[in-house]
Write a protein that holds these residues in place. Sequence first.
Motif, PDB file in Angstrom:
ATOM      1  N   ARG A  80       0.833  -1.205   0.000  1.00 35.31           N
ATOM      2  CA  ARG A  80       0.000   0.000   0.000  1.00 35.31           C
ATOM      3  C   ARG A  80       0.869   1.258   0.000  1.00 35.31           C
ATOM      4  NH1 ARG A  80      -4.987   1.718   3.944  1.00 35.31           N
ATOM      5  NH2 ARG A  80      -5.026   3.872   3.264  1.00 35.31           N
ATOM      6  N   TYR A  81       1.894   1.255   0.855  1.00 41.50           N
ATOM      7  CA  TYR A  81       2.788   2.420   0.941  1.00 41.50           C
ATOM      8  C   TYR A  81       3.412   2.703  -0.425  1.00 41.50           C
ATOM      9  CZ  TYR A  81       6.804   5.253   2.426  1.00 41.50           C
ATOM     10  OH  TYR A  81       7.744   6.254   2.566  1.00 41.50           O
ATOM     11  N   LEU A  82       3.959   1.659  -1.039  1.00 42.38           N
ATOM     12  CA  LEU A  82       4.633   1.860  -2.332  1.00 42.38           C
ATOM     13  C   LEU A  82       3.629   2.139  -3.447  1.00 42.38           C
ATOM     14  CD1 LEU A  82       7.298  -0.993  -2.136  1.00 42.38           C
ATOM     15  CD2 LEU A  82       7.703   1.484  -1.929  1.00 42.38           C
ATOM     16  N   GLY A  83       2.532   1.416  -3.438  1.00 38.78           N
ATOM     17  CA  GLY A  83       1.532   1.596  -4.498  1.00 38.78           C
ATOM     18  C   GLY A  83       0.993   3.014  -4.510  1.00 38.78           C
ATOM     19  N   GLU A  84       0.757   3.559  -3.324  1.00 39.19           N
ATOM     20  CA  GLU A  84       0.196   4.913  -3.259  1.00 39.19           C
ATOM     21  C   GLU A  84       1.231   5.972  -3.627  1.00 39.19           C
ATOM     22  OE1 GLU A  84      -2.003   5.356   0.425  1.00 39.19           O
ATOM     23  OE2 GLU A  84      -3.430   3.792  -0.165  1.00 39.19           O
ATOM     24  N   ALA A  89      -2.568   3.279  -7.347  1.00 36.27           N
ATOM     25  CA  ALA A  89      -3.595   3.453  -6.323  1.00 36.27           C
ATOM     26  C   ALA A  89      -4.736   4.293  -6.874  1.00 36.27           C
ATOM     27  CB  ALA A  89      -2.995   4.134  -5.097  1.00 36.27           C
ATOM     28  N   SER A  90      -5.889   4.096  -6.254  1.00 33.56           N
ATOM     29  CA  SER A  90      -7.060   4.893  -6.613  1.00 33.56           C
ATOM     30  C   SER A  90      -6.896   6.308  -6.059  1.00 33.56           C
ATOM     31  CB  SER A  90      -8.281   4.226  -5.976  1.00 33.56           C
ATOM     32  OG  SER A  90      -9.395   5.055  -6.080  1.00 33.56           O
ATOM     33  N   SER A  91      -7.566   7.269  -6.700  1.00 31.86           N
ATOM     34  CA  SER A  91      -7.478   8.653  -6.193  1.00 31.86           C
ATOM     35  C   SER A  91      -8.490   8.895  -5.081  1.00 31.86           C
ATOM     36  CB  SER A  91      -7.695   9.647  -7.343  1.00 31.86           C
ATOM     37  OG  SER A  91      -8.934   9.350  -7.937  1.00 31.86           O
ATOM     38  N   THR A 169      -3.856  -1.098  -9.910  1.00 31.85           N
ATOM     39  CA  THR A 169      -3.413  -0.942  -8.516  1.00 31.85           C
ATOM     40  C   THR A 169      -2.493  -2.097  -8.114  1.00 31.85           C
ATOM     41  OG1 THR A 169      -5.203  -2.258  -7.586  1.00 31.85           O
ATOM     42  CG2 THR A 169      -5.634   0.116  -7.865  1.00 31.85           C
ATOM     43  N   TYR A 170      -1.932  -1.949  -6.909  1.00 32.52           N
ATOM     44  CA  TYR A 170      -1.059  -3.018  -6.408  1.00 32.52           C
ATOM     45  C   TYR A 170      -1.842  -4.307  -6.141  1.00 32.52           C
ATOM     46  CZ  TYR A 170      -2.719  -1.411  -1.825  1.00 32.52           C
ATOM     47  OH  TYR A 170      -3.514  -1.054  -0.767  1.00 32.52           O
TER      48      TYR A 170
END
Length: 239
Positions: A80-84, A89-91, A169-170
Amino acid sequence: MAAVSTPYDLYYWPVLPGRGEVIRMILEDAGVAYRDVARDEGFAAITAVREGALGEPRPYAPPVLKHGDLVLSQSAVIARYLGERHGLASSDERGRLLTQQHFLGWSDLMAETHETHHPIAVGLHYEEQRDAAKERAHHFLANRLGSWLDHFERIVSHGEGHHVPGVMTYADFMARFVIRGIEYAFPSTFDRHRPQIPSLLSLTERVEARPALAAYLASDRCLAFNEHGIFRHYPELDA
Ligand SMILES: N[C@@H](CCC(=O)N[C@@H](CS)C(=O)NCC(=O)O)C(=O)O
């Protein structure tokens, strides 16, 4: 929080494509600088981290990511940290929460797959729990795998080819990793499920076609599935 340009340190087992692999996929796709520390320094680097070398709270198990002062464990949190930070990631918040939810669903399926060859204890060798593994794999393949695949196929077919409609997304990366892992572990059973999962197969191919990921997957940095990892091929379990 560290700047995006601060290099990432990933701690994960250098010989097995397990939970750390999806983290590698995200880093490679982003084209950012990272050190795969245990590949340079060996298993001792991971032992040291588990004993608190990066400070407290110490992580229980790899993968672990160090980014500046931040030390994270749990693959879902790291992804999540890296994906965002790197465009996976979703907006909106609902989309971000759903991404985490679906990633954790795939993690559950991955854990169930692991339990087919280690149904009694992670500390025992496969050969010491073979009979139980046969029984466990039978139930998994007969009752659980198809149900999980139906679940995710529905999500992705309603999501314009993604877990979150229209956004890579991730969770999509995790789906690709688990799909390929199950295909490796249970090739005959997986063949029978192919017609059931057109959206998941298409998503897997689209993830793999991303240029930086395609280059990574073809490189010797990317470990092939093997019998040390989470997804293992034991023909006797693929009944
Ligand atoms: N829920 C954790 C599980 C971490 C985990 O089980 N890591 C495995 C490798 S894939 C490990 O090294 N486990 C060692 C242990 O549990 O002692 C995550 O998603 O990161």
